[in-house]
Design a protein around this motif. Structure first.
Motif, PDB file in Angstrom:
ATOM      1  N   GLU A  91       0.836  -1.207   0.000  1.00  0.00           N
ATOM      2  CA  GLU A  91       0.000   0.000   0.000  1.00  0.00           C
ATOM      3  C   GLU A  91       0.870   1.256   0.000  1.00  0.00           C
ATOM      4  O   GLU A  91       0.556   2.241  -0.678  1.00  0.00           O
ATOM      5  CB  GLU A  91      -0.920   0.007   1.227  1.00  0.00           C
ATOM      6  CG  GLU A  91      -1.946  -1.104   1.261  1.00  0.00           C
ATOM      7  CD  GLU A  91      -3.209  -0.774   0.482  1.00  0.00           C
ATOM      8  OE1 GLU A  91      -3.271   0.298  -0.146  1.00  0.00           O
ATOM      9  OE2 GLU A  91      -4.128  -1.607   0.508  1.00  0.00           O
ATOM     10  N   GLY A  92       1.952   1.233   0.764  1.00  0.00           N
ATOM     11  CA  GLY A  92       2.849   2.384   0.780  1.00  0.00           C
ATOM     12  C   GLY A  92       3.391   2.688  -0.605  1.00  0.00           C
ATOM     13  O   GLY A  92       3.422   3.847  -1.046  1.00  0.00           O
ATOM     14  N   LEU A  93       3.812   1.644  -1.304  1.00  0.00           N
ATOM     15  CA  LEU A  93       4.308   1.804  -2.674  1.00  0.00           C
ATOM     16  C   LEU A  93       3.219   2.347  -3.586  1.00  0.00           C
ATOM     17  O   LEU A  93       3.453   3.282  -4.368  1.00  0.00           O
ATOM     18  CB  LEU A  93       4.799   0.452  -3.198  1.00  0.00           C
ATOM     19  CG  LEU A  93       5.118   0.387  -4.698  1.00  0.00           C
ATOM     20  CD1 LEU A  93       6.320   1.256  -5.023  1.00  0.00           C
ATOM     21  CD2 LEU A  93       5.358  -1.059  -5.133  1.00  0.00           C
ATOM     22  N   LYS A  97       3.436   5.985  -5.574  1.00  0.00           N
ATOM     23  CA  LYS A  97       3.434   6.066  -7.031  1.00  0.00           C
ATOM     24  C   LYS A  97       2.198   6.799  -7.554  1.00  0.00           C
ATOM     25  O   LYS A  97       2.266   7.538  -8.541  1.00  0.00           O
ATOM     26  CB  LYS A  97       3.515   4.661  -7.636  1.00  0.00           C
ATOM     27  CG  LYS A  97       4.850   3.973  -7.413  1.00  0.00           C
ATOM     28  CD  LYS A  97       5.988   4.780  -8.014  1.00  0.00           C
ATOM     29  CE  LYS A  97       7.325   4.101  -7.823  1.00  0.00           C
ATOM     30  NZ  LYS A  97       8.445   4.927  -8.364  1.00  0.00           N
ATOM     31  N   ALA A  98       1.057   6.600  -6.892  1.00  0.00           N
ATOM     32  CA  ALA A  98      -0.166   7.291  -7.310  1.00  0.00           C
ATOM     33  C   ALA A  98       0.004   8.802  -7.180  1.00  0.00           C
ATOM     34  O   ALA A  98      -0.423   9.568  -8.051  1.00  0.00           O
ATOM     35  CB  ALA A  98      -1.348   6.817  -6.476  1.00  0.00           C
ATOM     36  N   SER A 144      -1.587   4.241  -9.419  1.00  0.00           N
ATOM     37  CA  SER A 144      -0.144   3.991  -9.279  1.00  0.00           C
ATOM     38  C   SER A 144       0.519   3.627 -10.605  1.00  0.00           C
ATOM     39  O   SER A 144       1.732   3.746 -10.748  1.00  0.00           O
ATOM     40  CB  SER A 144       0.105   2.869  -8.274  1.00  0.00           C
ATOM     41  OG  SER A 144      -0.196   1.596  -8.832  1.00  0.00           O
ATOM     42  N   ARG A 145      -0.301   3.164 -11.556  1.00  0.00           N
ATOM     43  CA  ARG A 145       0.196   2.728 -12.871  1.00  0.00           C
ATOM     44  C   ARG A 145       1.243   1.627 -12.758  1.00  0.00           C
ATOM     45  O   ARG A 145       2.112   1.478 -13.615  1.00  0.00           O
ATOM     46  CB  ARG A 145       0.778   3.911 -13.656  1.00  0.00           C
ATOM     47  CG  ARG A 145      -0.241   4.961 -14.057  1.00  0.00           C
ATOM     48  CD  ARG A 145       0.412   6.077 -14.846  1.00  0.00           C
ATOM     49  NE  ARG A 145      -0.520   7.161 -15.143  1.00  0.00           N
ATOM     50  CZ  ARG A 145      -0.146   8.375 -15.537  1.00  0.00           C
ATOM     51  NH1 ARG A 145       1.140   8.649 -15.679  1.00  0.00           N
ATOM     52  NH2 ARG A 145      -1.037   9.302 -15.785  1.00  0.00           N
ATOM     53  N   ASN A 146       1.143   0.866 -11.687  1.00  0.00           N
ATOM     54  CA  ASN A 146       2.000  -0.308 -11.530  1.00  0.00           C
ATOM     55  C   ASN A 146       1.101  -1.532 -11.645  1.00  0.00           C
ATOM     56  O   ASN A 146       0.327  -1.825 -10.728  1.00  0.00           O
ATOM     57  CB  ASN A 146       2.701  -0.292 -10.172  1.00  0.00           C
ATOM     58  CG  ASN A 146       3.694  -1.436 -10.015  1.00  0.00           C
ATOM     59  OD1 ASN A 146       3.491  -2.521 -10.557  1.00  0.00           O
ATOM     60  ND2 ASN A 146       4.763  -1.204  -9.274  1.00  0.00           N
ATOM     61  N   MET A 189      -3.368  14.307  -4.178  1.00  0.00           N
ATOM     62  CA  MET A 189      -3.687  15.491  -4.971  1.00  0.00           C
ATOM     63  C   MET A 189      -2.532  16.492  -4.984  1.00  0.00           C
ATOM     64  O   MET A 189      -2.325  17.210  -5.963  1.00  0.00           O
ATOM     65  CB  MET A 189      -4.957  16.144  -4.415  1.00  0.00           C
ATOM     66  CG  MET A 189      -6.211  15.295  -4.610  1.00  0.00           C
ATOM     67  SD  MET A 189      -7.611  15.780  -3.554  1.00  0.00           S
ATOM     68  CE  MET A 189      -7.892  17.461  -4.095  1.00  0.00           C
ATOM     69  N   GLU A 190      -1.781  16.524  -3.891  1.00  0.00           N
ATOM     70  CA  GLU A 190      -0.621  17.421  -3.801  1.00  0.00           C
ATOM     71  C   GLU A 190       0.590  16.877  -4.549  1.00  0.00           C
ATOM     72  O   GLU A 190       1.585  17.589  -4.721  1.00  0.00           O
ATOM     73  CB  GLU A 190      -0.255  17.631  -2.325  1.00  0.00           C
ATOM     74  CG  GLU A 190      -1.304  18.388  -1.520  1.00  0.00           C
ATOM     75  CD  GLU A 190      -1.108  18.229  -0.016  1.00  0.00           C
ATOM     76  OE1 GLU A 190      -0.091  17.610   0.393  1.00  0.00           O
ATOM     77  OE2 GLU A 190      -1.967  18.705   0.745  1.00  0.00           O
ATOM     78  N   GLY A 191       0.507  15.618  -4.962  1.00  0.00           N
ATOM     79  CA  GLY A 191       1.639  14.998  -5.640  1.00  0.00           C
ATOM     80  C   GLY A 191       2.794  14.696  -4.707  1.00  0.00           C
ATOM     81  O   GLY A 191       3.938  14.546  -5.153  1.00  0.00           O
TER      82      GLY A 191
END
Length: 222
Positions: A91-93, A97-98, A144-146, A189-191
């Motif tokens: 979840e952290g990953l 990435k998201a 996350s596009r993973n 949202m803040e990236g």
């Protein structure tokens, strides 16, 4: 090649329906699971029910009952602890990435997931709360596009749903979960990938601590 007789999608739907009954507490630990009764209630033949039950047994959600048949297995403390250790990392990953890869989509679509979760809490509907929670996390996996994140989590979701059900049924403040989700969404949202990962790990760890404490207290001799 041999023709497959069962419909995989139907088996999956039956499995999800049975798991929802277990996660919501309608089928508590120790409850017998009767194939014929489930088939009648779900309006399906016994074959997909039988296959779904075997899958749930293989996942450790069900176990052999005394005499014959299956029953809902109790939650295992060590398995829960190990599951949350793995989930915190994945979840952290996913959240990191998201945040790094999809902050715009998080801002555009994320608030609807938070609203759905809060509506489920307001309704006091545990099944809806679990569905909303799963939908939010699945959304983050997509952001996350993973492509390896969701399959990695799939192997844990059956037992994760059970634990979530236990937490939500026993937690006097389920609204806090969605406060945490909203904070996570803001990090996306803040990236801010580092912040998102930190909050995600804390979110998972708090749920783990709560559930493990409950299991330990229930296992302690009176």
């Amino acid at each position: 090649m041999k023709i497959l007789a069962a419909q995989p999608k139907l088996v999956e739907l039956v499995q999800e329906a049975i798991l929802a009954e277990i996660a919501s507490g309608k089928l508590p630990p120790g409850a017998r699971v009767i194939q014929e009764q489930l088939a009648q209630e779900l309006g399906v033949s016994r074959q997909p029910v039988q296959q779904a039950l075997l899958l749930l047994r293989n996942l450790g959600v069900l176990r052999e009952a005394p005499g014959r048949g299956l029953q809902v297995a109790p939650l295992d403390l060590e398995h829960v602890r190990n599951m949350y250790d793995v989930r915190a990392v994945i979840e952290g990953l996913a959240f990191r990435k998201a945040a790094e890869r999809n902050p715009q989509r998080a801002a555009a679509e994320g608030p609807a997931y938070i609203a759905a979760g809060r509506e489920a809490v307001a309704a006091g509907d545990v099944a809806r709360m679990i569905q909303a929670d799963m939908a939010f996390h699945a959304f983050v996996y997509e952001l996350s596009r993973n492509p390896l994140v969701a399959p990695a989590m799939d192997t844990h979701w059956a037992n994760t749903q059970r634990v979530m059900g236990e937490v939500l049924m026993r937690d006097e403040r389920p609204r806090d979960i969605w406060d945490q989700h909203e904070a996570l969404l803001h990090a996306l949202m803040e990236g801010d990938g580092r912040k998102a990962e930190k909050l995600a790990r804390e979110h998972i760890q708090q749920a783990a601590d709560f559930m493990i404490d409950r299991l330990q207290r229930e296992a302690a001799p009176a």
